[in-house]
Design a protein around this motif. Structure first.
Motif, mmCIF file in Angstrom:
data_model
loop_
_atom_site.group_PDB
_atom_site.id
_atom_site.type_symbol
_atom_site.label_atom_id
_atom_site.label_comp_id
_atom_site.label_asym_id
_atom_site.label_seq_id
_atom_site.Cartn_x
_atom_site.Cartn_y
_atom_site.Cartn_z
ATOM 1 N N ILE A 1 0.827 -1.208 0.000
ATOM 2 C CA ILE A 1 0.000 0.000 0.000
ATOM 3 C C ILE A 1 0.860 1.257 0.000
ATOM 4 O O ILE A 1 0.610 2.194 -0.766
ATOM 5 C CB ILE A 1 -0.958 -0.007 1.206
ATOM 6 N N TRP A 2 1.890 1.284 0.877
ATOM 7 C CA TRP A 2 2.674 2.514 1.038
ATOM 8 C C TRP A 2 3.803 2.642 0.025
ATOM 9 O O TRP A 2 4.543 3.630 0.037
ATOM 10 C CB TRP A 2 3.221 2.599 2.458
ATOM 11 N N THR A 3 3.937 1.666 -0.839
ATOM 12 C CA THR A 3 4.930 1.760 -1.915
ATOM 13 C C THR A 3 4.202 1.765 -3.257
ATOM 14 O O THR A 3 3.938 2.820 -3.827
ATOM 15 C CB THR A 3 5.947 0.609 -1.833
ATOM 16 N N MET B 1 6.583 7.234 -2.840
ATOM 17 C CA MET B 1 6.599 5.961 -2.118
ATOM 18 C C MET B 1 7.425 6.102 -0.846
ATOM 19 O O MET B 1 8.511 6.689 -0.872
ATOM 20 C CB MET B 1 7.165 4.845 -3.002
ATOM 21 N N SER B 2 6.915 5.561 0.263
ATOM 22 C CA SER B 2 7.572 5.780 1.550
ATOM 23 C C SER B 2 7.760 4.472 2.319
ATOM 24 O O SER B 2 6.795 3.888 2.817
ATOM 25 C CB SER B 2 6.758 6.758 2.404
ATOM 26 N N PHE B 3 9.021 4.032 2.397
ATOM 27 C CA PHE B 3 9.334 2.851 3.205
ATOM 28 C C PHE B 3 9.167 3.170 4.692
ATOM 29 O O PHE B 3 8.794 2.310 5.494
ATOM 30 C CB PHE B 3 10.760 2.382 2.926
ATOM 31 N N LYS B 4 9.412 4.439 5.056
ATOM 32 C CA LYS B 4 9.255 4.859 6.449
ATOM 33 C C LYS B 4 7.819 4.649 6.924
ATOM 34 O O LYS B 4 7.581 4.205 8.051
ATOM 35 C CB LYS B 4 9.645 6.331 6.609
ATOM 36 N N ASN B 5 6.844 4.980 6.051
ATOM 37 C CA ASN B 5 5.448 4.792 6.418
ATOM 38 C C ASN B 5 5.098 3.324 6.591
ATOM 39 O O ASN B 5 4.141 2.986 7.295
ATOM 40 C CB ASN B 5 4.524 5.415 5.362
ATOM 41 N N CYS B 6 5.855 2.441 5.938
ATOM 42 C CA CYS B 6 5.632 1.003 6.105
ATOM 43 C C CYS B 6 6.049 0.555 7.504
ATOM 44 O O CYS B 6 5.282 -0.080 8.220
ATOM 45 C CB CYS B 6 6.427 0.209 5.064
#
Length: 306
Positions: free
Chosen positions: A137-139, A152-157
């Protein structure tokens, strides 16, 4: 299986009544768009994570690990199948439509239905199974609705409350850690907010959407067809290949992966500049149509899952 179908229909009817109340509250201006967004945040960051943590705080059982692993791999496989599948139906610029077809409302809709049909213990498998969706979802999902890879945010994952609760819950599960009575009550009470708030939010979304435009949109119906019929049919076919997995666990994953368009189709569209109104329309239309499709898919599954 017939009892499961009846329970599913009953649960969906209850949820639609709650949606109608949310619709009325928005129309009566008791809640507004900001209030709807705040209630959605309570579900995403409080109620659903509490359900997840509570269902994972049970005694360790090796068999549950095997079954949970199956659910996780199934979700990854179905998602990886869905991504190229949507390219057959939608153009590259139809990011919100592709997002809606790929991602199900497994948390908002799946959890209340699974709890109502099979019981809260099966939310364990749903939570583990769909935990991988946080990454997608977050990517990839954010890329679809924004059209911009840089969003795209790996941090939000890794900082997502649901993923954090799953990791904490897994530690509790492996060490058979049970919550103190006070904490258990708090988690149960906060988790019980999930179904009611979810349906009020979806009802308010319905009140904000231009249903006339949605009901005349061929693309919206095509998204619903892929999300509610084609992908669930693929899931049923895959589930039939694993007869040694408990039938209720497999049906739990069918409910999760066959749920209507994820509410994040609207939430992320608004956040990242996508077609917000179309996203709301997809959520509301597919949720209404799921009243018909989900019982049919569950009945179909009863013919091939033994």
């Amino acid at each position: 299986m017939g009892g499961a179908v009846a329970a599913l229909i009953n649960q969906i009817v209850i949820m639609f009544i709650l949606m109608a109340i949310g619709y009325a509250l928005y129309r009566m201006k008791i809640i507004d768009r900001k209030g709807t967004s705040q209630m959605a945040n309570v579900v995403i960051y409080v109620a659903y994570p509490c359900i997840t943590l509570r269902t994972l705080m049970v005694d360790f059982d090796p068999n549950m690990i095997r079954d949970a692993g199956f659910c996780f791999v199934l979700t990854v496989v179905v998602t990886l199948i869905s991504i190229p599948l949507t390219r057959l139906f939608f153009k590259k610029e139809d990011g919100v439509a592709r997002y809606g077809a790929i991602f199900s409302n497994s948390g908002f809709i799946g959890v209340p239905i699974v709890m109502g049909v099979f019981g809260s213990e099966y939310v364990f498998y749903l939570s583990i199974g769909v935990s991988c969706l946080t990454f997608f979802i977050w990517t990839y999902g954010v890329w679809l609705v924004s059209g911009d890879k840089s969003q795209m945010s790996f941090k939000n994952c890794i900082t997502n409350p649901n993923l954090i609760m799953i990791l904490i819950g897994l530690v509790c599960f492996f060490f058979s850690i049970h919550p103190p009575a006070l904490m258990a009550t708090i988690l149960d009470d906060l988790g019980s907010l999930n179904t009611g708030l979810v349906m009020l939010v979806l009802g308010a979304y319905l009140a904000q959407s231009d249903m006339r435009a949605v009901l005349t949109s061929k693309k919206a119906y095509l998204v619903s067809l892929v999300r509610l019929v084609i992908i669930p049919a693929i899931v049923v076919g895959i589930l039939a290949l694993f007869p040694w997995i408990d039938a209720k666990i497999r049906l739990t994953m069918l409910i999760a992966l066959g749920a209507p368009v994820a509410s994040f189709a609207a939430i992320l569209s608004e956040k990242y500049g996508g077609n917000y109104k179309f996203g709301i329309g997809l959520v509301t239309l597919s949720t209404i149509l799921s009243l018909i499709t989900m019982p049919i898919m569950l009945e179909l599954a009863s013919l091939v899952i033994v």
